[in-house]
Design a protein around this motif. Structure first.
Motif, mmCIF file in Angstrom:
data_model
loop_
_atom_site.group_PDB
_atom_site.id
_atom_site.type_symbol
_atom_site.label_atom_id
_atom_site.label_comp_id
_atom_site.label_asym_id
_atom_site.label_seq_id
_atom_site.Cartn_x
_atom_site.Cartn_y
_atom_site.Cartn_z
ATOM 1 N N LEU A 1 47.625 38.247 43.228
ATOM 2 C CA LEU A 1 48.117 39.020 41.979
ATOM 3 C C LEU A 1 48.855 40.123 42.271
ATOM 4 C CD1 LEU A 1 46.734 39.404 38.349
ATOM 5 C CD2 LEU A 1 45.566 41.220 39.917
ATOM 6 N N LEU B 1 40.384 45.934 39.851
ATOM 7 C CA LEU B 1 40.736 45.096 40.583
ATOM 8 C C LEU B 1 40.138 45.262 41.764
ATOM 9 C CD1 LEU B 1 44.474 44.394 38.412
ATOM 10 C CD2 LEU B 1 42.237 43.112 38.957
ATOM 11 N N LYS C 1 41.403 32.339 40.852
ATOM 12 C CA LYS C 1 40.460 33.301 41.092
ATOM 13 C C LYS C 1 40.831 33.791 39.428
ATOM 14 C CE LYS C 1 41.111 37.215 43.931
ATOM 15 N NZ LYS C 1 40.631 38.526 45.262
ATOM 16 N N TYR C 2 42.386 34.259 39.359
ATOM 17 C CA TYR C 2 42.393 34.832 37.777
ATOM 18 C C TYR C 2 42.709 33.942 36.430
ATOM 19 C CZ TYR C 2 43.301 38.699 41.479
ATOM 20 O OH TYR C 2 42.792 39.772 42.700
ATOM 21 N N HIS D 1 39.651 39.273 34.939
ATOM 22 C CA HIS D 1 38.957 39.097 36.378
ATOM 23 C C HIS D 1 37.547 39.088 36.316
ATOM 24 C CE1 HIS D 1 38.451 39.216 40.085
ATOM 25 N NE2 HIS D 1 38.657 41.209 40.553
ATOM 26 N N LYS D 2 36.618 38.913 36.690
ATOM 27 C CA LYS D 2 35.302 39.770 36.511
ATOM 28 C C LYS D 2 34.468 39.609 34.855
ATOM 29 C CE LYS D 2 34.868 40.859 41.197
ATOM 30 N NZ LYS D 2 34.201 42.033 42.397
ATOM 31 N N LYS E 1 44.007 28.315 34.430
ATOM 32 C CA LYS E 1 43.823 29.145 36.034
ATOM 33 C C LYS E 1 45.882 28.406 37.137
ATOM 34 C CE LYS E 1 40.440 27.869 36.948
ATOM 35 N NZ LYS E 1 39.584 27.124 35.832
ATOM 36 N N ILE F 1 50.755 36.085 38.733
ATOM 37 C CA ILE F 1 48.932 35.088 39.360
ATOM 38 C C ILE F 1 49.478 33.916 40.332
ATOM 39 C CG2 ILE F 1 46.889 34.646 38.679
ATOM 40 C CD1 ILE F 1 47.091 35.070 36.048
ATOM 41 N N THR G 1 39.805 42.596 31.169
ATOM 42 C CA THR G 1 40.531 41.972 30.492
ATOM 43 C C THR G 1 41.823 42.642 30.505
ATOM 44 O OG1 THR G 1 39.328 40.726 28.684
ATOM 45 C CG2 THR G 1 41.728 40.452 28.383
#
Length: 240
Positions: free
Chosen positions: A148, A113, A173-174, A93-94, A181, A169, A97
């Motif tokens: 999430l 997050l 987006k994750y 995420h961004k 995904k 998930i 990890t």
């Protein structure tokens, strides 16, 4: 009479001379010939080198056998901290990890997050009705973010440190560390995780789970499949 004696004497002398010559030739033939010249003896160094066997180099197979115990991960003995294989059981995420068995707390999770939409905490006890005898005294925390859910549990022997044991998930987006995904097709999933396998029959229009367990049966990633697409992703480790 004297004239006859003189030629006879000469003939006798000639015969005697021939006999002597023949005897000399016979003696020369019977005498042993000179021994051939002997070759010079080899030097002491050369003799020692010839007598000393060359060292035997170990074969590659033998060398590999000597190292057979190093770096081998055996089932049930996998090391949690910093293990590269466990980092496969993670999502991105961004710039962060987040993996199974990572040690976290409220501050660390929310710094990566954002603020959790919901947080819960439960300490297992003999009278909680859950019958989780192996977890008595352990505290579980649940963090819910949009799409999430993360669960952590404390390790009492390690000073109440909490580590992640479950990640679910449901939002695309994750992504996993291999960029899979929610919403991706089964074909895309199989290409990214060829080591995995469908648990059921895997009919295109039926629900199934695609399981990826890179180290052992304890730590795994399960992709829930519906209508040939990923509906959710569960990353988990079994608790003792």
């Amino acid at each position: 009479m004297n004239a006859l004696k003189k030629p006879a004497a000469l003939m006798l002398s000639a015969i005697l001379l021939m006999t002597l010559l023949a005897g000399c030739q016979a003696n020369e033939a019977d005498s042993p010939s000179a021994a051939p010249a002997t070759a010079p003896a080899a030097s002491t160094k050369a003799t020692e080198e010839a007598a000393t066997p060359a060292p035997v180099e170990p074969s590659p197979a033998a060398s590999a056998g000597n190292n057979s115990g190093s770096g081998v991960i055996k089932e049930g003995t996998i090391q949690k901290d910093g293990n590269v294989i466990l980092k496969e059981l993670a999502f991105v995420h961004k710039d962060h990890t987040i993996a199974i068995s990572d040690f976290v707390d409220d501050t660390k999770l929310e710094s990566m997050l954002g603020k959790a939409a919901e947080k819960k905490s439960h300490t297992y006890s003999a009278d909680d009705g859950l019958n989780m005898d192996t977890l008595l005294g352990f505290t579980e925390k649940q963090y819910k973010f949009p799409g999430l859910e993360i669960k952590t549990i404390d390790e009492a022997a390690e000073g109440k440190r909490f580590y992640i044991f479950s990640i679910k998930i449901t939002d695309p987006k994750y992504a996993t560390v291999r960029n899979i995904k929610v919403g991706d097709s089964v074909e895309t999933l199989k290409k990214a995780y060829p080591e995995g396998k469908l648990v059921g029959d895997g009919a295109p229009n039926e629900e199934d789970d695609y399981r990826f367990a890179p180290a052992n049966y304890v730590d795994f990633m399960s992709f829930h499949i519906k209508d040939a697409k990923i509906e959710s992703i569960l990353i988990s480790t079994l608790l003792d």
